[in-house]
Design a protein around this motif. Structure first.
Motif, PDB file in Angstrom:
ATOM      1  N   PRO A 171       0.852  -1.201   0.000  1.00  0.00           N
ATOM      2  CA  PRO A 171       0.000   0.000   0.000  1.00  0.00           C
ATOM      3  C   PRO A 171       0.888   1.252   0.000  1.00  0.00           C
ATOM      4  CG  PRO A 171      -0.575  -1.485   1.795  1.00  0.00           C
ATOM      5  CD  PRO A 171       0.680  -2.004   1.204  1.00  0.00           C
ATOM      6  N   VAL A 172       0.462   2.275  -0.747  1.00  0.00           N
ATOM      7  CA  VAL A 172       1.301   3.457  -0.921  1.00  0.00           C
ATOM      8  C   VAL A 172       1.737   4.056   0.412  1.00  0.00           C
ATOM      9  CG1 VAL A 172       1.216   5.858  -1.644  1.00  0.00           C
ATOM     10  CG2 VAL A 172       0.518   4.076  -3.209  1.00  0.00           C
ATOM     11  N   PHE A 173       0.800   4.101   1.348  1.00  0.00           N
ATOM     12  CA  PHE A 173       1.113   4.799   2.587  1.00  0.00           C
ATOM     13  C   PHE A 173       2.203   4.073   3.376  1.00  0.00           C
ATOM     14  CE2 PHE A 173       0.134   6.755   6.730  1.00  0.00           C
ATOM     15  CZ  PHE A 173       0.272   8.059   6.317  1.00  0.00           C
ATOM     16  N   HIS A 174       2.240   2.727   3.219  1.00  0.00           N
ATOM     17  CA  HIS A 174       3.279   1.970   3.928  1.00  0.00           C
ATOM     18  C   HIS A 174       4.659   2.217   3.366  1.00  0.00           C
ATOM     19  CE1 HIS A 174       0.227  -1.226   5.499  1.00  0.00           C
ATOM     20  NE2 HIS A 174      -0.077   0.027   5.820  1.00  0.00           N
ATOM     21  N   THR A 175       4.713   2.712   2.134  1.00  0.00           N
ATOM     22  CA  THR A 175       6.026   2.931   1.536  1.00  0.00           C
ATOM     23  C   THR A 175       6.654   4.232   2.026  1.00  0.00           C
ATOM     24  OG1 THR A 175       5.210   4.155  -0.373  1.00  0.00           O
ATOM     25  CG2 THR A 175       5.284   1.761  -0.569  1.00  0.00           C
ATOM     26  N   LEU A 176       5.862   5.069   2.694  1.00  0.00           N
ATOM     27  CA  LEU A 176       6.371   6.387   3.105  1.00  0.00           C
ATOM     28  C   LEU A 176       7.640   6.291   3.955  1.00  0.00           C
ATOM     29  CD1 LEU A 176       5.590   9.518   3.021  1.00  0.00           C
ATOM     30  CD2 LEU A 176       4.699   9.127   5.310  1.00  0.00           C
ATOM     31  N   PRO A 177       7.622   5.502   5.049  1.00  0.00           N
ATOM     32  CA  PRO A 177       8.872   5.429   5.830  1.00  0.00           C
ATOM     33  C   PRO A 177      10.021   4.811   5.039  1.00  0.00           C
ATOM     34  CG  PRO A 177       7.181   3.976   6.751  1.00  0.00           C
ATOM     35  CD  PRO A 177       6.528   4.771   5.684  1.00  0.00           C
ATOM     36  N   VAL A 178       9.706   3.833   4.199  1.00  0.00           N
ATOM     37  CA  VAL A 178      10.779   3.196   3.423  1.00  0.00           C
ATOM     38  C   VAL A 178      11.382   4.208   2.458  1.00  0.00           C
ATOM     39  CG1 VAL A 178      11.361   1.312   1.867  1.00  0.00           C
ATOM     40  CG2 VAL A 178       9.611   0.991   3.614  1.00  0.00           C
ATOM     41  N   ALA A 179      10.510   4.979   1.808  1.00  0.00           N
ATOM     42  CA  ALA A 179      10.998   5.996   0.881  1.00  0.00           C
ATOM     43  C   ALA A 179      11.892   6.992   1.611  1.00  0.00           C
ATOM     44  CB  ALA A 179       9.826   6.720   0.217  1.00  0.00           C
TER      45      ALA A 179
END
Lengths: 251, 359, 301
Positions: B95-103
């Motif tokens: 899910p896009v929002f989960h990628t925020l910390p990874v990004a």
């Protein structure tokens, strides 16, 4: 307390400091003297880590400090002033003094975000300490002024206050009386003695021989980057080599 | 006169930021009310673009404005974040929002990797290296590095962010998401500026050698600033990918870096309010005058030259020196008044002192 | 072997062009400590002006091609040099003595201005130089058939560089330039007009850049309004490679970079050739920021 062993430094083949060794014991005021270009400021820069020595070692309180970065040397308790004053001239007097408190504070990025009470307390203490050192050198009424607007002598005092704010055990002063008038120089001497009485050893470069002879417990003479002599002011005054090479240079 | 005074006192105060963001929160509703006057959707798209650029420029401001590092490669970290989101979402179904910390993390690592070798370089060398890095990143993306970036066509079909079951599928919902992030960025960077770390950056910018002499770990502070800035740029990249849904290498070229650089410098280096204004002016006007592409760039180029000549400190300059977390009452007012009068005296004294003791 | 010779000759032609542009960067940096970001666009301007002169007056049709080319080169160089002078007056002189960052931003603004002015005037699509100006002949070296044009390009850039070298080292004006580069304040005290020297630098540098622009048009045929960015960045890399502020260094760096680029694109990958140039830039700055011919100086504390 501070000892230099066979220090060497060269710049592009030019030997700036060669085989300099001396020791400063606690509670002393030591003067480093010598003609212009003798390598005095280079020795200072070697002690404070601004330059890395090409040979030799420096020990402070039993710990080897040569090769350490400047900020660690400051944290260990060696503070300095600069020959050509390096204040943050666009900042206020208090902010300059506060800069010195940085290394005695602990708050990091996270406490910047959450502002725990510990951080706010630390900040208040820092301001108090910074102001205390300003009062100590007599600049407290000027705290809100831009450092660049102070007179030359006052700027030198502010540099001393900033250095004292780092809570040093050892203070290095590079021509502290430069640009001061007689009255200012007199009170500077009182200040330096008082710093010594706080238990802070002082190492200074100064061209004002009157000040050096009256103030210092011990003198180290450099010429062309090498040690010429060391001893008490009386000994130095009567040392023939020194008289020939340095004091009598004008004749 | 008094308005000017009021502005000078409050242009950087938290109160003004709060007023600003309350207004921004109400703005979509206002636009809806005024919809009869003109299409509301296009306005929102423009505001979304401004919001992302503002967040990005705020993160650059930490590096360029507050630390004084000439960094012109910020889009590289923006690209890392955007591509991290796009790849994790389209290829691995995150899910896009989960990628925020990874990004954010990946961009921070990229920032650290870039900064470690170059942080000691002199100002303009740093600038040219960071320009080179943007180009290398763009070329790597175009060449489909690791077979993940989709080459020159980029990556499409990025899904909408979903938070607690709510899908952010309209420009308006996107707007709230983006501006919430921008508001958080302002909060974060404001608090950072008013802290021991922020003050250290301020000292470093003024004089590195003096700062080191005060016991400040100059290299570590610069690295931290660079890494934090890159981290926020990466998170802004997530928002960008989620907003635009198709990303391609050409969106991350040198030119975008120049615009960001210009936002910070023209707005006011180190000034959060200035950077916000700069984003509105540069991105907003760019969008409004889209039909006059090159004429607008001519103007933009000349404006950069003119600003440097006539108002180099930016539109809303940064005020004062290092900032404390809370104002601490120091000495009673009368003495400060006395100081002001002494100020004039000391100027004369200074010259006198120099005459008496030529150094 | 043949392939290698092709790449080497190609690299020399390209390297000569880089070197000519790099000279403009290095001279300005040597004196003002400023990266003249607009220099790459002045180079592009040279290419466009050359094309305009070639086509609008029909020079190529009427007189001998060699003579026409020489005329076009000289006029383009002169015009670009005048633009360079104006650029210094408007965008850099008012900022002398202010923060270095300001001058850098001003240079960026000027670059954006020039690039878009050229796009407005000449259009966003690439333009083509009339073919057949450079001789079609080839020469044979070690069994490889190499286009003569490459060697002409290289020879011409070397000629210009020799002229510059002679000018800097053997004339009074050249001595003034060297003096200002070492210490502007002392030079001023010695009665050198520093402003005129800076103007001179902004005349010579763009002239060389303009020549490189025309050469790129003649040699590669195609020119675009934004080619100054790529060429400029690489020429700057060349200047740093050789040691910025150092004139022989810029020549050496340019030629080296041209060779590195053609050889890496032949033997590594064409798609990565720009990245290779920038990687060289970063490695040089990290490991030897003074460049190949530069000297190390200690910071004064």
């Amino acid at each position: 307390m501070l000892s230099l062993h066979n220090l060497h430094k060269n710049f592009g083949g030019l030997l700036a400091v060669s085989d300099v060794s001396f020791t400063v014991t606690a509670g002393m005021i030591v003067g480093l003297i010598g003609p212009n270009g003798a390598g005095k400021t280079t020795v200072f820069n070697l002690i404070t880590g601004n330059y890395k020595p090409d040979g030799g070692e420096i020990f402070f309180c039993g710990k080897k400090i040569s090769g350490l970065p400047t900020h660690e040397i400051v944290s260990l308790g060696i503070a300095r002033t600069f020959q050509n004053i390096r204040l943050f001239s666009d900042m206020t007097v208090l902010e300059n003094s506060l800069a010195g408190r940085h290394c005695r504070m602990r708050s990091g990025v996270l406490s910047a975000l959450f502002r725990p009470p510990r951080m706010l307390r630390e900040e208040k203490d820092a301001v108090k300490q910074a102001l205390h050192e300003l009062t100590y050198v007599g600049l407290e009424t000027r705290h809100a002024q831009k450092a660049g607007n102070l007179s030359y002598g006052e700027q030198r005092l502010l540099e001393i206050a900033r250095a004292l704010a780092t809570q040093p055990k050892f203070l290095i002063l590079d021509e502290p009386a430069g640009g001061m008038n007689d009255a200012e120089t007199e009170s500077l001497m009182r200040l330096i003695r008082s710093i010594r009485n706080r238990g802070i050893a002082v190492l200074l470069i100064e061209h004002d021989m009157n000040l050096v002879m009256r103030l210092c417990d011990r003198l180290v003479v450099l010429e062309h980057g090498a040690m010429l002599a060391q001893g008490s002011p009386e000994e130095i005054k009567n040392n023939e080599e020194v008289i020939r090479a340095y004091l009598g240079a004008g004749d | 006169m008094s308005i000017r005074k009021l502005w000078d006192r409050h242009s950087h105060s938290p109160a003004l930021f709060i007023v600003f963001f309350v207004f921004m929160a109400l703005l979509p509703t206002l636009l809806d009310l005024g919809k009869a006057a003109g299409g509301g959707i296009a306005w929102l798209d423009m505001l979304n673009k401004i919001g992302i650029s503002a967040a990005l420029a705020l993160s650059l401001n930490l590096i360029l404005g507050q630390t004084g590092l000439f960094h012109m490669g910020h889009t590289a970290f923006f690209a890392v974040g955007a591509y991290a989101t796009a790849i994790l979402n389209t290829l691995y179904g995150w899910p896009v929002f989960h990628t925020l910390p990874v990004a954010g993390l990946l961009a921070a690592l990229a920032g650290l990797a870039v900064a470690l070798p170059i942080i000691r370089l002199r100002g303009d060398y740093l600038l040219i290296v960071t320009v080179g890095i943007v180009e290398i990143v763009r070329i790597a993306l175009t060449n489909n590095i690791f077979d993940l970036t989709g080459g020159a066509n980029g990556i499409y079909g990025i899904s909408r962010p979903v938070i607690f079951g709510m899908v952010f599928n309209t420009p308006k919902l996107q707007y709230y998401l983006i501006w919430a992030f921008t508001a958080f960025s302002v909060f974060f960077f404001y608090r950072l500026e008013h802290s021991r770390f922020g003050r250290a950056l301020c000292f470093i910018k003024a004089d590195e050698i003096a700062a080191a002499g005060c016991g400040i770990n100059v290299a570590l502070c610069k690295l931290t600033a660079f890494t934090l800035g890159a981290c926020f740029a990466g998170m802004a990249g997530t928002l960008y990918a989620a907003n635009i849904r198709t990303i391609e290498p050409s969106s991350f070229n040198f030119y975008e870096s120049v615009i960001l650089f210009a936002i910070v410098i023209l707005g006011g280096a180190g000034s959060i309010a200035g950077v916000l204004l700069g984003s509105f002016l540069l991105i907003g006007l760019q969008d409004l005058f889209r039909d006059f592409q090159s004429a607008r760039m001519l103007f933009f180029g000349s404006a950069m030259v003119a600003m440097m000549i006539f108002r180099p400190q930016g539109l809303i300059p940064r005020q004062g020196g290092p900032k404390l977390a809370c104002e601490i009452p120091l000495l009673p007012a009368p003495e400060q008044l006395e100081d002001a009068s002494k100020g004039d005296v000391s100027d004369g004294k200074k010259d006198g002192g120099r005459d008496a003791f030529p150094a | 072997m043949e392939e290698l010779l092709h790449q080497l000759s190609n690299g020399l032609a390209l390297g000569g062009i880089y070197a000519l542009i790099a000279l403009g960067y290095t001279m300005v940096y040597g004196i003002l400590r400023l990266i003249n970001f607009a220099h790459g666009d002045l180079f592009t301007l040279g290419a466009y002006l050359g094309l305009t002169l070639l086509t609008s007056f029909g020079l190529a049709g009427h007189i001998q091609a060699g003579f026409a080319t020489a005329l076009v080169l000289i006029f383009s160089m002169g015009l670009v040099a005048l633009v360079g002078l104006a650029l210094e007056r408007v965008a850099y002189r008012p900022l002398r003595g202010s923060d270095r960052l300001c001058a850098v931003v001003s240079a960026l603004g000027a670059s954006i201005f020039f690039q878009n002015a050229m796009m407005l005037f000449y259009g966003a699509r690439s333009l083509v130089y009339p073919p057949g100006i450079l001789p079609d002949a080839s020469i044979h070296i070690f069994g490889a058939e190499l286009p003569l044009a490459r060697f002409l390009m290289f020879a011409f850039s070397v000629l210009l560089m020799c002229l510059l070298y002679w000018f800097i080292h053997k004339t009074r004006l050249g001595a003034a330039i060297r003096a200002v580069a070492i210490d502007p304040n002392t030079a001023r005290l010695m009665g050198i007009n520093v402003d005129s020297v800076i103007s001179l630098i902004f005349f010579i540098g763009p002239a060389l850049g303009g020549a490189a622009g025309v050469m790129v048009g003649l040699y590669y045929g195609q020119i675009t309004y934004d080619m100054g960015f790529g060429f400029g960045l690489k020429a700057f890399t060349a200047a740093i490679l050789g040691g910025i502020g150092n004139i022989p260094g810029a020549m050496l760096g340019g030629i080296l970079l041209g060779l590195i680029e053609t050889i890496s694109s032949a033997y590594l990958s064409i798609a990565w050739k720009d990245a290779v140039a920038f990687a060289v830039l970063i490695l040089i700055l990290v490991f030897r920021p003074t460049g190949l011919l530069g000297e190390r100086v200690a910071d004064k504390i």
